[in-house]
Design a protein around this motif. Structure first.
Motif, short mmCIF file in Angstrom:
data_model
loop_
_atom_site.label_atom_id
_atom_site.label_comp_id
_atom_site.label_asym_id
_atom_site.label_seq_id
_atom_site.Cartn_x
_atom_site.Cartn_y
_atom_site.Cartn_z
N MET A 33 -2.94 3.75 -2.72
CA MET A 33 -2.64 3.14 -4.01
C MET A 33 -2.17 1.54 -3.48
O MET A 33 -1.56 1.22 -2.60
CB MET A 33 -1.39 3.45 -4.81
CG MET A 33 -1.76 4.66 -5.47
SD MET A 33 -0.13 5.25 -6.37
CE MET A 33 -0.63 6.27 -7.62
N LEU A 34 -2.98 0.88 -4.11
CA LEU A 34 -2.75 -0.66 -4.08
C LEU A 34 -1.87 -1.24 -5.27
O LEU A 34 -1.95 -0.99 -6.28
CB LEU A 34 -3.99 -1.54 -3.83
CG LEU A 34 -3.72 -3.33 -3.64
CD1 LEU A 34 -3.05 -3.62 -2.45
CD2 LEU A 34 -5.05 -3.80 -3.90
N ASP A 48 -5.07 -0.42 -7.90
CA ASP A 48 -6.37 0.43 -7.43
C ASP A 48 -5.68 1.69 -6.70
O ASP A 48 -4.78 1.73 -6.34
CB ASP A 48 -7.05 -0.55 -6.41
CG ASP A 48 -8.52 0.03 -6.12
OD1 ASP A 48 -8.70 1.06 -6.75
OD2 ASP A 48 -9.11 -0.63 -5.73
N ILE A 76 -6.92 2.27 6.17
CA ILE A 76 -5.41 2.30 6.06
C ILE A 76 -4.73 3.68 6.66
O ILE A 76 -3.95 3.57 7.68
CB ILE A 76 -5.03 2.56 4.62
CG1 ILE A 76 -5.32 1.09 3.87
CG2 ILE A 76 -3.86 2.89 3.98
CD1 ILE A 76 -5.50 1.02 2.54
N MET A 101 -10.86 -4.19 -1.46
CA MET A 101 -9.74 -3.66 -1.03
C MET A 101 -10.01 -2.91 0.31
O MET A 101 -11.08 -2.56 0.72
CB MET A 101 -9.32 -2.52 -1.92
CG MET A 101 -7.88 -1.61 -1.59
SD MET A 101 -7.59 -0.49 -2.90
CE MET A 101 -6.60 0.40 -2.01
N ILE A 161 0.88 -1.04 -0.14
CA ILE A 161 -0.08 -0.13 -0.09
C ILE A 161 0.89 1.03 -0.05
O ILE A 161 1.80 1.43 0.87
CB ILE A 161 -0.75 0.01 1.23
CG1 ILE A 161 -1.77 -1.32 1.37
CG2 ILE A 161 -1.72 1.27 1.29
CD1 ILE A 161 -3.13 -1.14 0.39
#
Lengths: 89, 452
Positions: free
Chosen positions: A46-47, A32, B7, B1, A4
């Motif tokens: 961002m992945l 992603d 996150i 996701m 990530i």
């Protein structure tokens, strides 16, 4: 390995371009992207798939950090597992 | 996701709330290093630790880099030296401490634990030599940690050892007077010591442990405190619930790091220790959690109930997040290492008596407490006896890590530096305990030891 990338700071023109250029140069594939802008505060997640990266992980991390310093934003990269461990049972 | 907010929450915990892995501790058995010749035994010990732990620091660094989670310490815990050194018949085990220090230096680890003896029912000749060697061993090294287990629920309290340790602690302080008696910060006196504790100064690799394993100690008082801000004014049910959820998340991270470290080092994963360990860093404080629960400061009436709730909820939340929970697993109350706690103590509102009461319901005991340098050995022994009694009667681990600071009196301020922090010299009762301690012998095991 998936990771990530997070970009946090003040919004400005060209952030995504700058970050994806570094990732592309190292052959990291973006899977992603999500971003939010709250007033002037910018946060992007961002992945990425790093299974075919052309440089060691630490090198990619350093390049992203340096790019962040250059454009005045905090850029981090962390393995995805840590977020999954914390937020998914 | 994963969602963006999830996150960012993790990143906030790490960046702003001091979430970290406090320690990755490798346990190493030294039984195969026992030799009659001391020099040979020391060489074997050194080379075994260097061989087993050679990649420990680098592996922790790699994990830290890749996962973005700080790993503060890498440490090694070894078999209690009193057991390994017995065959030498030596009158001093200081050379063993020096060998441990050398191994710690060459592997780059921050501390090494296991200069230890288990004497809860009685001391062997080797145990006596070890305890006698502690003051010199600690004052001549900087990374070696010592511990002595003086009591268990099964065996009762070895009051002869308790008596001796009062003198040991005083002597260790005197020999390190130039650093405010800081050698005592690396000496823990336990009741019901555990064999797989990754936290220092009390870590050792117990007799029932494998050849080598990795144990991980997590932390995160700052994260818990931040989470509690969301339930201000709400019922304790909500407080417990949010602590549990937070502990779960923190522990999952600890479990991940432990498994990864185990895989990369090629040694079995031992346990995750679910402790909330404060540091002098701003906000990384147990005292602030207690304040956040609604008390004016830690030490107020209600503090024991607050810490009981915290300790219990951390365990309940953490236990499902890890496959093996062990070590000390509780909230620590190290006064000098928790800047807010030190302030409460300096104000006089947080007393030794209150800390003792709180240690009945949390981990681990009277920890990192500076006391006047002229405190008599018998008084120190009596303080140890009280804590040991709490541990023995309540089937829990308790410990004493106190520093009689040479030349300082109650109310003075003392700085130990780094993670050992700073704090006030706390007053102890001036009442005489000597006739009580002079008795020696053993306080019998309580009724609750009879479980079969």
């Amino acid at each position: 390995m998936r990771a990530i990338v997070t970009v946090i700071g003040r919004d400005k023109v060209g952030i995504i371009a700058a970050v994806s250029a570094v990732l592309a140069a190292c052959n990291a594939n973006i899977l992603d992207i999500s971003q939010t802008v709250l007033q002037e505060y910018f946060a992007m997640v961002m992945l990425c798939d790093l299974s075919k990266i052309s440089v060691p992980f630490t090198e990619l991390k350093r390049k992203l950090r340096e790019k962040g310093e250059e454009i005045g934003l905090e850029i981090r990269i962390q393995r995805e597992d840590i977020f999954n461990a914390m937020h998914r049972v | 996701m994963l969602s963006q907010s999830e996150i960012l929450q993790t990143i906030k915990m790490i960046e702003e709330q001091n979430l970290d892995i406090r320690t990755v501790t490798m346990g190493i058995s030294l039984y195969d290093c026992a030799r009659g010749d001391m020099k040979e035994a020391c060489t074997l010990i050194r080379s075994k630790i260097e061989r087993m732990a050679k990649n420990l620091v680098r592996t922790a660094k790699d994990i830290e880099e890749e996962y973005g989670i700080p790993i503060i310490h890498t440490r090694v815990a070894v078999t209690p030296i009193a057991q390994v050194a017995a065959a030498t018949g030596a009158r001093s085990y200081v050379p063993f401490a020096l060998a441990l220090q050398e191994a710690a230096d060459s592997t780059g680890i921050s501390l090494i634990g296991g200069f230890s003896a288990l004497v809860h029912k009685g001391s062997s000749e080797s145990d006596k030599v070890l305890v006698d060697s502690i003051p010199e061993a600690l004052s001549r090294t900087g990374k070696v940690c010592a511990s002595v287990n003086v009591a268990t629920t099964r065996a009762g309290i070895n009051m002869d050892a308790v008596k001796t340790l009062g003198h040991t602690i005083r002597k260790a302080a005197e020999l390190s007077a130039d650093t405010s008696g800081s050698a005592c910060a690396r000496l823990v006196v336990f009741a019901n010591a555990v064999e797989d504790n990754p936290f220092m100064a009390g870590a050792f690799h117990g007799a029932g442990e494998p050849e080598c394993c990795v144990n991980v100690g997590i932390s995160g008082p700052g994260v818990v405190r931040e989470a509690l801000k969301k339930v201000r004014g709400m019922k304790f049910d909500d407080v417990a619930e949010i602590i549990k959820k937070t502990a779960f998340k923190i522990t999952r991270m600890g479990q991940l790091v432990a498994q990864e470290a185990s895989k990369r080092l090629g040694v079995p994963f031992g346990i995750v220790d679910l402790s909330l360990a404060p540091t002098p860093a701003r906000g990384d404080s147990i005292a602030q959690i207690i304040k956040e629960m609604g008390l004016e400061m830690c030490g107020a009436h209600g503090s024991t109930a607050a810490i009981a709730l915290l300790n219990d909820a951390v365990k309940k939340g953490g236990i499902m997040a890890s496959s093996h929970v062990g070590g000390l697993s509780g909230a620590f109350l190290p006064v000098s290492e928790d800047s807010e706690m030190a302030k409460c103590a300096a104000s006089g509102e947080l007393t030794l008596a209150k800390l003792e009461a709180m240690s009945c319901v949390c981990s681990v005991g009277l920890d990192m407490i500076a006391i006047p340098g002229d405190t008599p050995a018998a008084t120190i022994s009596a303080i140890i006896a009280d804590e040991a009694a709490i541990g023995v009667m309540n089937n829990k681990t308790t410990a004493v890590r106190i520093i009689p600071v040479p030349g300082k009196k109650a109310g003075d301020w003392v700085c130990f530096g780094g993670l050992m922090g700073e704090g006030p010299v706390m007053a102890v009762s001036g009442l005489d305990c000597s006739a009580f301690i002079e008795r020696g012998g053993r306080i019998p095991a309580p009724l609750q030891s009879q479980k079969n």
